[in-house]
Write an enzyme that holds these catalytic residues in place. Structure first.
Site, PDB file in Angstrom:
ATOM      1  N   LYS A   1      -0.540   4.848   4.557  1.00 42.95           N
ATOM      2  CA  LYS A   1      -1.396   3.879   5.285  1.00 42.95           C
ATOM      3  C   LYS A   1      -0.857   3.658   6.691  1.00 42.95           C
ATOM      4  O   LYS A   1       0.344   3.476   6.878  1.00 42.95           O
ATOM      5  CB  LYS A   1      -1.467   2.553   4.511  1.00 42.95           C
ATOM      6  CG  LYS A   1      -2.442   1.580   5.144  1.00 42.95           C
ATOM      7  CD  LYS A   1      -2.863   0.497   4.188  1.00 42.95           C
ATOM      8  CE  LYS A   1      -3.813  -0.494   4.833  1.00 42.95           C
ATOM      9  NZ  LYS A   1      -5.084   0.112   5.276  1.00 42.95           N
TER      10      LYS A   1
ATOM     11  N   HIS B   1       0.836  -1.199   0.000  1.00 40.50           N
ATOM     12  CA  HIS B   1       0.000   0.000   0.000  1.00 40.50           C
ATOM     13  C   HIS B   1       0.871   1.250   0.000  1.00 40.50           C
ATOM     14  O   HIS B   1       2.064   1.196   0.275  1.00 40.50           O
ATOM     15  CB  HIS B   1      -0.912   0.040   1.239  1.00 40.50           C
ATOM     16  CG  HIS B   1      -2.140  -0.812   1.099  1.00 40.50           C
ATOM     17  ND1 HIS B   1      -2.129  -2.158   1.389  1.00 40.50           N
ATOM     18  CD2 HIS B   1      -3.403  -0.515   0.694  1.00 40.50           C
ATOM     19  CE1 HIS B   1      -3.345  -2.658   1.172  1.00 40.50           C
ATOM     20  NE2 HIS B   1      -4.139  -1.678   0.746  1.00 40.50           N
TER      21      HIS B   1
HETATM   22  P1  NAD Z   1      -7.248   9.632   4.880  1.00 37.24           P
HETATM   23  O1  NAD Z   1      -6.329   9.869   6.039  1.00 37.24           O
HETATM   24  O2  NAD Z   1      -6.900  10.208   3.557  1.00 37.24           O
HETATM   25  O3  NAD Z   1      -8.727  10.121   5.236  1.00 37.24           O
HETATM   26  C1  NAD Z   1      -9.320   9.983   6.510  1.00 37.24           C
HETATM   27  C2  NAD Z   1     -10.073  11.268   6.756  1.00 37.24           C
HETATM   28  O4  NAD Z   1     -10.826  11.116   7.952  1.00 37.24           O
HETATM   29  C3  NAD Z   1      -9.126  12.484   6.951  1.00 37.24           C
HETATM   30  O5  NAD Z   1      -9.494  13.530   6.070  1.00 37.24           O
HETATM   31  C4  NAD Z   1      -9.359  12.848   8.410  1.00 37.24           C
HETATM   32  O6  NAD Z   1      -9.239  14.245   8.653  1.00 37.24           O
HETATM   33  C5  NAD Z   1     -10.808  12.367   8.595  1.00 37.24           C
HETATM   34  N1  NAD Z   1     -11.180  12.291  10.008  1.00 37.24           N
HETATM   35  C6  NAD Z   1     -10.422  11.895  11.069  1.00 37.24           C
HETATM   36  N2  NAD Z   1     -11.097  12.069  12.211  1.00 37.24           N
HETATM   37  C7  NAD Z   1     -12.319  12.565  11.869  1.00 37.24           C
HETATM   38  C8  NAD Z   1     -13.469  12.973  12.604  1.00 37.24           C
HETATM   39  N3  NAD Z   1     -13.469  12.929  13.950  1.00 37.24           N
HETATM   40  N4  NAD Z   1     -14.555  13.410  11.926  1.00 37.24           N
HETATM   41  C9  NAD Z   1     -14.552  13.479  10.581  1.00 37.24           C
HETATM   42  N5  NAD Z   1     -13.476  13.166   9.834  1.00 37.24           N
HETATM   43  C10 NAD Z   1     -12.379  12.690  10.470  1.00 37.24           C
HETATM   44  O7  NAD Z   1      -7.390   8.044   4.779  1.00 37.24           O
HETATM   45  P2  NAD Z   1      -8.003   7.177   3.569  1.00 37.24           P
HETATM   46  O8  NAD Z   1      -6.881   6.696   2.701  1.00 37.24           O
HETATM   47  O9  NAD Z   1      -9.172   7.889   2.961  1.00 37.24           O
HETATM   48  O10 NAD Z   1      -8.482   5.885   4.383  1.00 37.24           O
HETATM   49  C11 NAD Z   1      -9.405   6.001   5.446  1.00 37.24           C
HETATM   50  C12 NAD Z   1      -9.710   4.618   6.002  1.00 37.24           C
HETATM   51  O11 NAD Z   1     -10.369   3.828   5.009  1.00 37.24           O
HETATM   52  C13 NAD Z   1      -8.458   3.811   6.406  1.00 37.24           C
HETATM   53  O12 NAD Z   1      -8.758   3.050   7.554  1.00 37.24           O
HETATM   54  C14 NAD Z   1      -8.227   2.899   5.197  1.00 37.24           C
HETATM   55  O13 NAD Z   1      -7.509   1.730   5.515  1.00 37.24           O
HETATM   56  C15 NAD Z   1      -9.648   2.605   4.801  1.00 37.24           C
HETATM   57  N6  NAD Z   1      -9.858   2.188   3.406  1.00 37.24           N
HETATM   58  C16 NAD Z   1     -10.795   1.232   3.224  1.00 37.24           C
HETATM   59  C17 NAD Z   1     -11.129   0.838   1.931  1.00 37.24           C
HETATM   60  C18 NAD Z   1     -12.249  -0.142   1.752  1.00 37.24           C
HETATM   61  O14 NAD Z   1     -12.570  -0.524   0.596  1.00 37.24           O
HETATM   62  N7  NAD Z   1     -12.929  -0.564   2.826  1.00 37.24           N
HETATM   63  C19 NAD Z   1     -10.497   1.403   0.834  1.00 37.24           C
HETATM   64  C20 NAD Z   1      -9.523   2.393   1.069  1.00 37.24           C
HETATM   65  C21 NAD Z   1      -9.230   2.787   2.361  1.00 37.24           C
END
Ligand code: NAD
Length: 267
Positions: free
Chosen positions: A159, A155
């Protein structure tokens, strides 16, 4: 029209979800939130993704817009997703959670909430990964214990959890197909004089770097042959489309904890 809230709207997945929702018929984003110190607070969600204004502003908490949506989609971080879940449970809203990295105790809390609220929880929302899980189940049953299983994942550099939730899910599927529990047979790291490989284990290897969206290979290594089942995501849109599909499927459903296998009716 299904009204959605995007939690973590300024994140990588939040951004991709906002874009995907613009192009998806039958859904509309009516609420969005970010962490209280985010630069995105107060911004229009259209401006956030370089599109015309939507009239929906990013709020500092999902609680500030709880009356404005039917299903929440949360890709943030574990403790925050639990807060979203608590709020949704209190207000009778459904929630799709894509966040990964939940501890066992946090997963238990999600199971408790699922008695009151419909939840889709999936570490990977892509259709391809759901199919891959079905293929892994078949491979593990057919190949049995003569083949060593190793799970490799890569990744991007941002991550924060390892191994990925998808790799762990793949491990759970293979372990279950072999009648084992992943917790008691997983090997997450090797270093130094490890001794010969124990055939009952499932090994993991993690790589982090650059902008890799997500790659997983499960190797079944036998004597004289090796089978590899690989999934490569090249674009986050595949996860976003899956999450929107999950949100539509979840709307109006009974409380419970569902996965993408339920949404896609595979497996
Ligand atoms: P990222 O860090 O780019 O985005 C996360 C966002 O959440 C950030 O903008 C952060 O400011 C926000 N956030 C944190 N605390 C918050 C709160 N209290 N209220 C509102 N927003 C808040 O991360 P990402 O790459 O978008 O990934 C996010 C999660 O999704 C990770 O756990 C990742 O592993 C997971 N993910 C899952 C899949 C899937 O298909 N299930 C795919 C990609 C990523």
């Amino acid at each position: 029209m299904l009204e959605l809230a995007i939690v973590g709207a300024a994140g990588r997945m939040g951004h991709t979800l906002l874009e995907a929702a613009c192009d998806e018929p039958g859904v509309t984003v009516t609420a969005a939130s970010e962490r209280p110190d985010s630069d995105a607070l107060g911004m229009d969600t259209g401006a956030l993704i370089g599109r015309p204004a939507s009239g929906v502003q990013v709020r500092a908490s999902l609680a500030d817009c709880v009356d404005d949506f039917t299903v929440a989609i949360d890709f943030t971080q574990p403790e925050n997703s639990l807060q979203s879940l608590q709020l949704c449970a209190a207000h009778g809203k459904a929630i799709v959670i894509g966040t990964t990295g939940f501890s066992e105790a946090q997963k238990k809390r999600i199971e408790e909430y699922a008695k009151r609220v419909p939840i889709v929880l999936a570490p990977n929302m892509s259709v391809g990964v759901s199919l891959t899980l079905t293929l892994l189940d078949t491979a593990a049953r057919v190949l049995g214990d003569d083949y060593d299983v190793e799970i490799l994942e890569a990744h991007h550099r941002h991550k924060v959890d390892a191994p990925s939730g998808t790799a762990l899910r793949m491990g759970e599927v293979v372990a279950a197909a072999k009648g084992r529990d992943l917790a008691s047979c997983a090997v997450y790291a090797r270093e130094g004089h490890t001794g010969a490989r124990d055939g009952s284990t499932i090994g993991f290897a993690t790589m982090r770097g650059g902008d890799i969206v997500g790659e997983h290979t499960v190797v079944f290594a036998g004597t004289g042959e090796r089978i590899e089942i690989t999934h490569r995501a090249s674009n986050r849109a595949t996860f976003a489309r899956g999450a929107l599909r999950a949100a539509r499927w979840l709307s109006g459903r009974r409380p419970g904890l569902y996965g993408m296998q339920d949404v896609l009716a595979v497996g």
